[in-house]
Design a protein around this motif. Structure first.
Motif, short mmCIF file in Angstrom:
data_model
loop_
_atom_site.label_atom_id
_atom_site.label_comp_id
_atom_site.label_asym_id
_atom_site.label_seq_id
_atom_site.Cartn_x
_atom_site.Cartn_y
_atom_site.Cartn_z
N PRO A 161 81.67 -18.71 13.78
CA PRO A 161 81.47 -20.17 13.75
C PRO A 161 81.64 -20.85 15.11
CG PRO A 161 82.74 -19.48 11.85
CD PRO A 161 82.58 -18.27 12.72
N TRP A 162 82.64 -20.44 15.90
CA TRP A 162 82.85 -21.10 17.21
C TRP A 162 81.64 -20.88 18.12
CZ3 TRP A 162 82.65 -18.76 21.91
CH2 TRP A 162 82.81 -17.38 21.96
N LEU A 163 81.01 -19.69 18.05
CA LEU A 163 79.85 -19.41 18.90
C LEU A 163 78.62 -20.16 18.40
CD1 LEU A 163 78.71 -18.03 21.35
CD2 LEU A 163 78.42 -15.95 19.99
N ARG A 164 78.45 -20.26 17.08
CA ARG A 164 77.33 -21.05 16.54
C ARG A 164 77.46 -22.51 16.98
NH1 ARG A 164 77.93 -17.71 11.91
NH2 ARG A 164 79.14 -19.27 10.80
N LYS A 165 78.70 -23.03 16.94
CA LYS A 165 78.92 -24.42 17.38
C LYS A 165 78.64 -24.55 18.87
CE LYS A 165 82.30 -28.17 17.53
NZ LYS A 165 81.44 -28.91 18.38
N ALA A 166 79.09 -23.58 19.67
CA ALA A 166 78.84 -23.62 21.11
C ALA A 166 77.34 -23.59 21.39
CB ALA A 166 79.55 -22.46 21.80
N LEU A 167 76.60 -22.78 20.64
CA LEU A 167 75.15 -22.71 20.82
C LEU A 167 74.50 -24.04 20.46
CD1 LEU A 167 74.42 -19.19 19.36
CD2 LEU A 167 74.00 -19.94 21.71
N THR A 168 74.95 -24.65 19.38
CA THR A 168 74.42 -25.96 18.99
C THR A 168 74.71 -26.98 20.08
OG1 THR A 168 74.73 -25.43 16.66
CG2 THR A 168 74.51 -27.76 17.22
N ASP A 169 75.94 -26.98 20.58
CA ASP A 169 76.32 -27.91 21.66
C ASP A 169 75.47 -27.68 22.90
OD1 ASP A 169 78.23 -28.98 19.99
OD2 ASP A 169 79.93 -28.09 21.04
N SER A 170 75.20 -26.41 23.23
CA SER A 170 74.42 -26.12 24.45
C SER A 170 72.98 -26.61 24.29
CB SER A 170 74.44 -24.64 24.80
OG SER A 170 73.63 -23.88 23.93
N LYS A 171 72.44 -26.54 23.11
CA LYS A 171 71.07 -27.02 22.89
C LYS A 171 71.01 -28.54 22.98
CE LYS A 171 69.56 -23.00 20.42
NZ LYS A 171 69.72 -22.27 19.22
N GLU A 172 72.11 -29.22 22.59
CA GLU A 172 72.17 -30.66 22.70
C GLU A 172 72.30 -31.12 24.15
OE1 GLU A 172 75.33 -31.93 20.13
OE2 GLU A 172 74.27 -31.25 18.34
N LYS A 173 72.81 -30.25 25.04
CA LYS A 173 72.97 -30.58 26.46
C LYS A 173 71.63 -30.61 27.18
CE LYS A 173 77.51 -28.45 26.96
NZ LYS A 173 78.25 -27.36 27.60
N ILE A 174 70.65 -29.90 26.64
CA ILE A 174 69.35 -29.76 27.31
C ILE A 174 68.57 -31.06 27.26
CG2 ILE A 174 67.14 -28.53 27.27
CD1 ILE A 174 68.67 -26.14 26.13
#
Length: 124
Positions: free
Chosen positions: A111-124
């Motif tokens: 879950p923490w990595l899925r959240k980090a991936l979601t956050d990274s896509k929002e940064k783009i």
């Protein structure tokens, strides 16, 4: 996603976040990883200087930062900047972590990595 590694040796995670003079930055996705750059940090002799803010600013755009150690204040500020800190228990080769990350991305990310991936896509 971009991943930062606190490193003295340039090939291992072997530095404390607050003491790190160098962060190795890699781009990681399901197909593999590639080295992007080294980001260097110098101490600034100034009473207004905020070492933690300087380092957090220096790794903005990264999704995860791997360290050998990190203080509670620094960890909280990194999380607030939407960067996930990961502490390793002993010096670990960066390449070993990168290979595990790619493998994890291709299987079942926690879950923490899925959240980090979601956050990274929002940064783009």
């Amino acid at each position: 996603m971009k991943v930062a590694f606190a490193t003295k040796s340039l090939d291992k995670i072997d530095d404390h976040f607050g003491h790190a003079k160098t962060m190795a930055i890699y781009e990681v996705d399901e197909t593999g990883y590639k080295f992007i750059e080294y980001r260097h940090f110098e101490d600034i002799p100034d009473e207004e200087y905020d070492k933690i803010a300087y380092k957090v600013e220096g790794i903005k755009g990264c999704t995860i930062v791997y360290v050998i150690a990190i203080g509670a204040t620094a960890a909280a500020r990194i999380v607030k900047a939407r960067i996930h800190p990961v502490k390793v228990n002993e010096p670990t080769p960066i390449e070993e972590i990168l290979e595990k990350l790619v493998d994890t991305l291709n299987t079942n990310p926690p879950p923490w990595l899925r959240k980090a991936l979601t956050d990274s896509k929002e940064k783009i």
